[in-house]
Design an enzyme around this catalytic site. Structure first.
Site, PDB file in Angstrom:
ATOM      1  N   ASP A  73      -1.237   4.370   9.343  1.00  0.00           N
ATOM      2  CA  ASP A  73      -1.454   3.591   8.117  1.00  0.00           C
ATOM      3  C   ASP A  73      -2.616   4.152   7.311  1.00  0.00           C
ATOM      4  O   ASP A  73      -3.434   4.933   7.799  1.00  0.00           O
ATOM      5  CB  ASP A  73      -1.688   2.107   8.437  1.00  0.00           C
ATOM      6  CG  ASP A  73      -2.933   1.870   9.292  1.00  0.00           C
ATOM      7  OD1 ASP A  73      -3.179   2.653  10.217  1.00  0.00           O
ATOM      8  OD2 ASP A  73      -3.656   0.897   9.004  1.00  0.00           O
ATOM      9  N   GLU A 127      -4.425   0.343  11.759  1.00  0.00           N
ATOM     10  CA  GLU A 127      -5.820   0.608  12.128  1.00  0.00           C
ATOM     11  C   GLU A 127      -6.781   0.115  11.070  1.00  0.00           C
ATOM     12  O   GLU A 127      -7.924  -0.234  11.369  1.00  0.00           O
ATOM     13  CB  GLU A 127      -6.026   2.117  12.345  1.00  0.00           C
ATOM     14  CG  GLU A 127      -7.368   2.495  12.961  1.00  0.00           C
ATOM     15  CD  GLU A 127      -8.500   2.656  11.968  1.00  0.00           C
ATOM     16  OE1 GLU A 127      -9.659   2.619  12.387  1.00  0.00           O
ATOM     17  OE2 GLU A 127      -8.235   2.807  10.757  1.00  0.00           O
TER      18      GLU A 127
END
Ligand SMILES: [Zn+2]
Length: 354
Positions: A73, A127
């Site tokens: 991400d 994350e």
């Protein structure tokens, strides 16, 4: 049909392809699909998936196993996609944090079929958001066996320097109490905000330690990060709270860190708000020493808390090492020197061969 990743592309071009498949936190699905498909097509790794986390493992029966991990991400796109290549620089969201690292991991998975250690490649979701959504944390909870290893490299941007372990972090509230009164008749009260004075003096006088752990120096810190008190402009406050953050070396447990803070504020009401353990760099292990020798440079301590601590909690020492200037992570003008991506790939390739 989704994007097909081409792991034969040079790492900078693959980085651009990964970035152009935008994947802000929570929307990693199409990228995770593409990563999973590319890894399954290799044939020499077994592939597992949990949510939008993809784990690929060699099974060569080697004596040691290492992890190469990266998150899929990014923070939200800020008008900085599609990527743009300008000479040796690749611009755009994710170029630093951290699709250069993901590209390197995918390239190694594809092109190092017989590494000297078995390798576990981890590409995980979420994350950049609240810790309880973190895909690595979820896999550590639900499938810890997928992460079993002797050493892990988290390919977060470090400008291609080895950053080992990380400090732990803990927050406490120091609670001050007094007696409320009308401020016109202040002598009937006892001011809780004034009572915070000695607490702030202890913080100002505190001399934080620098602690050497496995050869790296961790600089500790004890700082007020918030203060609150007072309910109205004519009331002597009966409550005040000082919020204190302690960054502690990874040689200390969370319990030891709390104990230390309670000693510093002896005589005060100290309440734990939250804490997260540090991570030892583990550079004393042979597999880690071989890593440092292969990639070169002088290892340094990681300053902030990172996901290496999730590996440490599983008994796997971990370091950060990846392409990109961390100061450009999350910036609107995020950009990476493509030579750094190529250098990381060739050094990691040399390490996996030894
Ligand atoms: Zn990152």
């Amino acid at each position: 049909m989704g994007t097909v990743l081409d792991l034969d592309l040079p790492a900078p071009e693959l980085t651009a392809q990964l970035c152009d498949l935008a994947s802000p936190s929570g929307a990693e699905g199409p990228l995770a699909d593409a990563v999973e498909a590319a890894l399954r097509s290799l044939g020499h790794v077994t592939v597992d998936r949990d949510g939008d986390t993809v784990v690929a493992r060699t099974a060569l029966g080697r004596a040691t196993r290492v992890v190469l991990a990266g998150h899929l991400d990014t923070v939200p796109v800020a008008g900085n996609l599609p990527t743009r290549r300008d000479g040796g620089v690749l611009w755009g969201r994710g170029t630093v944090d951290m699709k250069g690292g993901v590209a390197v991991g995918l390239r190694l998975a594809a092109h190092v079929p017989a590494p000297a250690s078995d390798v576990t490649y981890v590409f995980y979701d979420n994350e950049e958001v609240e810790a309880d959504r973190n895909g690595l944390g979820r896999v550590a909870r639900d499938h810890p066996d997928w992460l079993t290893a002797d050493f892990a490299v988290l390919m977060e941007p470090t400008s291609a320097a080895v950053e080992g372990g990380c400090n732990g972090t803990l927050r406490v509230a120091v609670e001050l109490t007094g007696v409320a009164a009308h401020s016109a008749r202040w002598w009937r009260g006892s001011n809780a905000i004034h009572a915070a004075g000695p607490v702030l003096q202890r913080l100002a006088a505190y001399e934080p330690a620098t602690v050497t752990v496995d050869g790296l120096d961790y600089r500790e810190g004890l700082n007020a990060v918030g203060i609150s008190g007072g309910i109205a402009g004519n009331v002597i406050p009966d409550r005040c709270q000082v919020t204190v953050n302690y960054r502690f070396a990874p040689s200390h447990t969370e319990a030891e860190a709390l104990d230390h803070v309670q000693q510093v504020f002896d005589g005060y009401d100290v309440r734990l708000l939250d804490s997260a353990p540090g991570a030892r760099p583990g550079l004393d292990r042979p597999v880690a020493a071989a890593f440092v020798a292969a990639v070169g440079g002088e290892p340094r301590a990681k300053v902030g808390w990172t996901d290496v601590a999730r590996f440490d909690a599983l008994g796997v020492p971990a370091v950060n090492y990846g392409p990109g200037d961390p100061q450009l992570a999350h910036a609107d003008d995020e950009r990476v020197d493509v030579a750094e991506i190529e250098a990381c790939e060739s050094r990691l390739r040399a390490w996996l061969a030894t």
